[in-house]
Design an enzyme around this catalytic site. Structure first.
Site, PDB file in Angstrom:
ATOM      1  N   GLU A 316      -1.892 -29.015  21.360  1.00 12.91           N
ATOM      2  CA  GLU A 316      -1.901 -30.413  21.797  1.00 12.91           C
ATOM      3  C   GLU A 316      -3.090 -30.746  22.699  1.00 12.91           C
ATOM      4  O   GLU A 316      -2.925 -31.262  23.809  1.00 12.91           O
ATOM      5  CB  GLU A 316      -0.585 -30.741  22.519  1.00 12.91           C
ATOM      6  CG  GLU A 316       0.630 -30.648  21.610  1.00 12.91           C
ATOM      7  CD  GLU A 316       1.929 -31.016  22.328  1.00 12.91           C
ATOM      8  OE1 GLU A 316       2.826 -31.569  21.671  1.00 12.91           O
ATOM      9  OE2 GLU A 316       2.052 -30.748  23.545  1.00 12.91           O
ATOM     10  N   CYS A 317      -4.278 -30.450  22.223  1.00 14.78           N
ATOM     11  CA  CYS A 317      -5.471 -30.710  23.021  1.00 14.78           C
ATOM     12  C   CYS A 317      -6.181 -31.967  22.525  1.00 14.78           C
ATOM     13  O   CYS A 317      -6.824 -31.947  21.469  1.00 14.78           O
ATOM     14  CB  CYS A 317      -6.422 -29.512  22.945  1.00 14.78           C
ATOM     15  SG  CYS A 317      -7.940 -29.750  23.894  1.00 14.78           S
TER      16      CYS A 317
END
EC number: 3.2.1.52
Length: 549
Positions: A316-317
């Site tokens: 989840e970057c």
């Protein structure tokens, strides 16, 4: 002799039952070689509080005619396998290694009355063990739980209690999530601000809605390096490996708040430890100095954790800051990158090289498959099982933990009083139906599946009591899945599980009852984020397009 396949409690049909029982009394000794003194000490500590019996240790020279619990290793058993023989004259427990022997000890406790799990002498209990013959071994080598202590800190004594509960259920891997946007939980001597600043936040979001309010109450805590060593040693004595995770390059705002030079824009941009849940925009910058910082952090992490696996996240970057930042775009041109995804691949590869250079293996979430990763990297497949299939086919070892089957922070029913209901309902039956091995893999590809784990994300678990509610009884069902082979019968499990609930009661586990939460387990008026299975499937199908084979 038959082979028993169980983790929670023996099924009468799956063991060879004898006649009579072995009765524990003050004449019984625990007989073992000196090399097994640790296992003997643990068994004594488990049996003495409730029984009041001394159960003294004795060496192998103890007369065979005397009543005893004999423990030892057996060359004909595989690693982690065990054999347990109970007759009216004594008990013999053997393991293929000490992990197997420890599993035998857990089964012995399960054969005793549930009161054995209480911590003070029980009057009038019948401390007898039915005559049985059991041979057993686990299906998977990675039987785990992921414990997030970064969103809500869990005090050390509660972590130790959770480890005891894992051991009771023959789970052997604690994936310990130690850093997040909302908190940094591990002392790093070289960078003291990580805990001085990064270990606490000024308030916490209450609820799962974008409009959920803050509680106005500071929250924090961290584990000193002495605490970490204690936890690791405590787990090792129970044959549990602790796998640490330092999550990068997203989910890093607590570190950036402590050391602003780590963030995009550098030291001139001040940020605080985040107080909201969800995916946070702030990410690490891609400077060489940031790589050096995290290599130094990982050096201290690896000095504390002997685990073969070191978690570095990768999930989840967001890449918006990299796209909009002139300095980051300059770095991309210098390195010959054409899109921001290559930045994350570069960063993760640098940390992986550092970890493998120390003889360890990187462990990351399935987003890392969007770029090239080293062959030694272990992939945690969480966005369904797409990552498990893709990773196994590319030659990576896999830990299966799909959100739609084993995310134990998800709501447990459609009932309106489930506390802060998140995503889809995951019932006890749903978890018990989990198989870590995707059906579409070949037999050879299936060997890449190390096992699985249940994930306990703590945004909405702000106390040990709440952790109990979300973890149990579902973690017990998962434990049996990860221990047992295929062909599991849920009705058989639930029939046996009624007896197991008495054990949880004796320990004091505040599990969710089958008819729903008790009034004190609800959270009236606090908004959740429920979803249907169709909504969840559609959302993740889009996210995993980049890794789907």
């Amino acid at each position: 002799m038959t082979t028993a396949r169980f983790a929670v409690v023996p099924a009468p049909a799956s063991i060879e039952a004898g006649v009579g029982a072995f009765v524990l009394d003050d004449q019984v000794r625990i007989v073992a070689a000196d090399a097994l003194a640790g296992t003997v000490a643990w068994l004594q500590s488990a049996l003495r509080p409730a029984t009041g019996l001394l159960l003294r240790a004795a060496g192998p020279e103890w007369p065979t005619a005397e009543r005893a619990i004999v423990v030892g290793l057996a060359a004909d058993l595989a690693p982690a396998a065990y054999r347990l023989e109970v007759t009216v004259d004594g008990i013999v427990m053997q393991g293929g290694d000490e992990a197997g022997l420890f599993a035998a000890c857990q089964t012995l406790l399960q054969l005793l009355p549930p009161e054995v799990y209480r911590r003070a002498p029980i009057d009038g209990a019948d401390w007898s063990v039915p005559s049985v013959s059991i041979t057993d071994e686990p299906r998977f080598g990675w039987r785990g739980a992921m414990l997030d202590v970064a969103r809500h800190f869990l005090p050390k004594h509660d972590v130790l209690r959770f480890i005891d509960l894992m051991a009771m259920h023959k789970l052997n891997t604690l994936h310990w999530h130690l850093s997040e946007d909302q908190g940094w939980r591990i002392e790093i001597l070289r960078y003291p601000k990580l805990t001085e600043i990064g270990s606490w936040r000024r308030e916490s979001q209450v609820g799962a809605s974008p409009t959920s309010p803050g509680d106005g109450r500071p929250h924090g805590g961290f584990y000193t390096q002495a605490d970490i060593r204690e936890v690791v040693a405590y787990a090792a004595a129970r044959r549990i490996t602790v796998v640490p995770e330092i999550d990068v390059p997203g989910h890093s705002q607590a570190a950036i708040a402590a050391y602003p030079e780590l963030g995009v824009g550098g030291a001139s941009v001040k940020r605080e430890v985040h107080t909201r849940w969800g995916i946070i925009e702030d990410v690490l910058n891609m400077e060489e100095s940031t790589v050096e910082f995290y290599c130094n952090v990982l050096d201290e992490v690896m000095s504390l954790f002997p685990s073969p696996f070191i978690g570095i996240g990768g999930d989840e970057c967001p890449r918006d800051q990299w796209r909009d930042d002139p300095r980051t775009q300059e770095l991309m041109r210098e390195r010959g990158f054409t899109d921001e995804a290559e930045l994350q691949t570069w960063f993760m590869a640098r940390l992986d090289q550092h970890i493998t250079g120390h003889g360890r293996r990187s462990f990351g979430w399935d987003e890392i498959l969007e770029g090239e990763v080293s062959s030694s990297t272990v992939v945690a497949s969480w966005r369904g099982m797409t990552g498990a299939v893709a990773a196994a086919r590319r030659g990576h070892d896999v830990v299966s933990c799909p959100d739609d089957q084993v995310y134990l922070d998800y709501r447990q029913s459609e009932l309106p009083d489930e506390p802060i209901p998140v995503s889809i309902p995951l019932t006890l039956r749903d978890v018990y139906s989990f198989d870590p091995v995707p059906a579409e893999l070949t037999q050879e590809e299936s060997t890449r599946i190390l096992g699985g784990q249940g994930n306990l994300w703590s945004e909405h678990m702000d106390s040990p009591r709440t952790l109990d509610y979300f973890a149990f009884p579902r973690l017990a069902a998962l434990a049996e899945v990860l221990w047992s082979g295929p062909g599991r019968d849920f009705d058989d499990f639930t029939a046996r599980f009624e007896a197991h609930l008495a054990r949880l009661d004796a320990i004091g586990v505040e599990y969710r009852h089958s008819d729903g939460p008790r009034p004190w387990q609800t959270r009236p008026g606090i908004v959740g984020r429920p979803a249907t299975r169709e909504e969840r499937a559609a959302y993740f199908a889009e996210l995993v397009e980049a890794i789907a084979d």
